[in-house]
Design a protein around this motif. Sequence first.
Motif, PDB file in Angstrom:
ATOM      1  N   LEU A 196      10.572 -27.214   9.543  1.00  0.00           N
ATOM      2  CA  LEU A 196      10.814 -27.049  10.971  1.00  0.00           C
ATOM      3  C   LEU A 196      11.724 -28.145  11.501  1.00  0.00           C
ATOM      4  N   SER A 197      11.677 -29.325  10.914  1.00  0.00           N
ATOM      5  CA  SER A 197      12.502 -30.429  11.416  1.00  0.00           C
ATOM      6  C   SER A 197      13.987 -30.074  11.393  1.00  0.00           C
ATOM      7  N   THR A 198      14.369 -29.112  10.584  1.00  0.00           N
ATOM      8  CA  THR A 198      15.773 -28.710  10.547  1.00  0.00           C
ATOM      9  C   THR A 198      16.156 -27.867  11.753  1.00  0.00           C
ATOM     10  N   VAL A 199      15.177 -27.352  12.484  1.00  0.00           N
ATOM     11  CA  VAL A 199      15.474 -26.532  13.656  1.00  0.00           C
ATOM     12  C   VAL A 199      14.804 -27.058  14.920  1.00  0.00           C
ATOM     13  N   THR A 200      14.270 -28.260  14.892  1.00  0.00           N
ATOM     14  CA  THR A 200      13.673 -28.834  16.090  1.00  0.00           C
ATOM     15  C   THR A 200      14.736 -28.911  17.174  1.00  0.00           C
ATOM     16  N   PRO A 201      14.438 -28.450  18.388  1.00  0.00           N
ATOM     17  CA  PRO A 201      15.449 -28.433  19.442  1.00  0.00           C
ATOM     18  C   PRO A 201      16.068 -29.810  19.678  1.00  0.00           C
ATOM     19  N   SER A 202      17.376 -29.813  19.853  1.00  0.00           N
ATOM     20  CA  SER A 202      18.102 -31.062  20.075  1.00  0.00           C
ATOM     21  C   SER A 202      18.309 -31.346  21.550  1.00  0.00           C
ATOM     22  N   ALA A 203      18.063 -30.363  22.395  1.00  0.00           N
ATOM     23  CA  ALA A 203      18.229 -30.521  23.838  1.00  0.00           C
ATOM     24  C   ALA A 203      17.037 -29.900  24.548  1.00  0.00           C
ATOM     25  N   ALA A 204      16.775 -30.345  25.750  1.00  0.00           N
ATOM     26  CA  ALA A 204      15.638 -29.843  26.528  1.00  0.00           C
ATOM     27  C   ALA A 204      16.049 -28.674  27.413  1.00  0.00           C
TER      28      ALA A 204
END
Length: 124
Positions: free
Chosen positions: A104-112
């Motif tokens: 999942l860390s590869t797709v954790t959102p980078s922006a809110a």
Amino acid sequence: MKKISILAVLFVFIACNVSFAAALASGGTTTTTGLQVFGGVDADDAAGSSSVLLGKMSKGVYFGAAYTTGGYACATKHTSGSKAYGTAHDSTAIYFQDIGTAALSTVTPSAASNTAFGSAWTAM
């Protein structure tokens, strides 16, 4: 339906400033699965002994989020699944991405916001 229910619980998690046993940093991903989500009026209240249980993720489900005081984006992935699911406060869509066995860390959102779900994601 189960995925939508899980995402709804996770939205409440972000909106209520709840915490796991330790706070999840923005842009972070849980390191264990099946965690419980507690709520409160602030982080200290959510971590207290009288906090309200809002929900529990299924065994094998990881959670990642990016958040600010103005919004959030979050994603989930089951250890045996091949897709990640996510959404944001400023979108009515639920997004998914085929990631195979990637963490999942590869797709954790980078922006809110929904900008975290770019071209690699598909809106449902």
